[in-house]
Enzyme design. Structure first.
Site, short mmCIF file in Angstrom:
data_model
loop_
_atom_site.label_atom_id
_atom_site.label_comp_id
_atom_site.label_asym_id
_atom_site.label_seq_id
_atom_site.Cartn_x
_atom_site.Cartn_y
_atom_site.Cartn_z
N GLU A 135 -9.10 1.79 15.79
CA GLU A 135 -9.94 1.73 16.99
C GLU A 135 -11.13 2.68 16.89
OE1 GLU A 135 -9.69 -0.78 18.77
OE2 GLU A 135 -7.66 -1.39 18.22
N CYS A 145 -11.78 -5.93 8.56
CA CYS A 145 -11.94 -5.98 7.11
C CYS A 145 -10.95 -6.99 6.53
CB CYS A 145 -11.68 -4.59 6.54
SG CYS A 145 -11.81 -4.49 4.74
N CYS A 150 -6.66 -2.04 4.10
CA CYS A 150 -7.63 -1.23 4.82
C CYS A 150 -7.19 -1.09 6.27
CB CYS A 150 -9.01 -1.88 4.76
SG CYS A 150 -10.29 -1.01 5.70
N CYS A 172 -15.63 -0.06 3.79
CA CYS A 172 -15.65 0.35 5.20
C CYS A 172 -16.06 1.81 5.34
CB CYS A 172 -14.30 0.09 5.87
SG CYS A 172 -13.99 -1.66 6.19
#
Length: 187
Positions: A135, A145, A150, A172
């Site tokens: 979050e 992703c 991930c 990311c």
């Protein structure tokens, strides 16, 4: 600073564990995470849907955002035991709004007990950390992703949460660094 609050009373070991992990990770960007207190659940009673027996997640975010502004934090993360949902979904583990710089995580369905299993506080903490990192990634502009390991991978079930790791994949993480720079965080 990332402000972390509990909505309702939660075990301090859970809150402390999430804060420690988030703070350790985000310290590389010069960002700490700190406990900013407990918010009573009563103000959020308007979020309760009696037909579902759940709370509408988005109702929490403006209040958390106002707290973020008051604390002059870069982001705020609320953690609750309340069972959350969003329209069109049976439940949510968490929700974030990048423009409000606020997020909420529910541990309700992260607990083994919800599924009729024996309690496991270590497993609950690992799941809470993953959802908090996920979050917060959304707060800082990351999208879901495709990499199942991930932390930004979408969790459609508890299995998905258990499979993914607590960290951002290299792609990311690069996006996160770029987005934090845009927010004025000096790296």
């Amino acid at each position: 600073m990332i402000a972390v609050v509990s909505i309702g009373t939660l075990k301090s070991s859970l809150i402390d564990g999430v804060i420690e992990f988030v703070s350790d990770y985000y310290s590389r960007f010069g960002i700490s995470a700190k406990f900013a207190g407990e918010i009573p659940m009563e103000p959020f009673s308007v979020a309760f849907n009696p037909l579902r027996g759940q709370y509408l997640g988005r109702v929490f975010l403006p209040t958390l955002s106002a707290l973020r502004e008051k604390l002059n934090a870069i982001a705020v993360l609320g953690i609750t035991e309340l069972d959350l949902y969003e329209e069109g979904l049976n439940f949510i583990f968490g929700l974030a709004n990048p423009s409000l710089k606020s997020a909420i995580v529910s541990i309700h369905r992260l607990r083994n007990e919800f599924y009729g299993l024996e309690p496991d506080e270590d497993q609950l903490l690992k799941r809470a950390i993953k959802e908090a990192m996920h979050e917060l990634g959304h707060v800082f502009g990351l999208r879901h992703c495709p990499d199942p390991e991930c932390v930004m991978h979408f969790s459609n079930s508890l299995y998905d949460t258990d499979v993914k790791g607590p960290l951002y994949c290299p792609a990311c993480e690069r996006k996160l660094e770029m987005n934090l720079r845009k927010l004025g965080v000096s790296l």
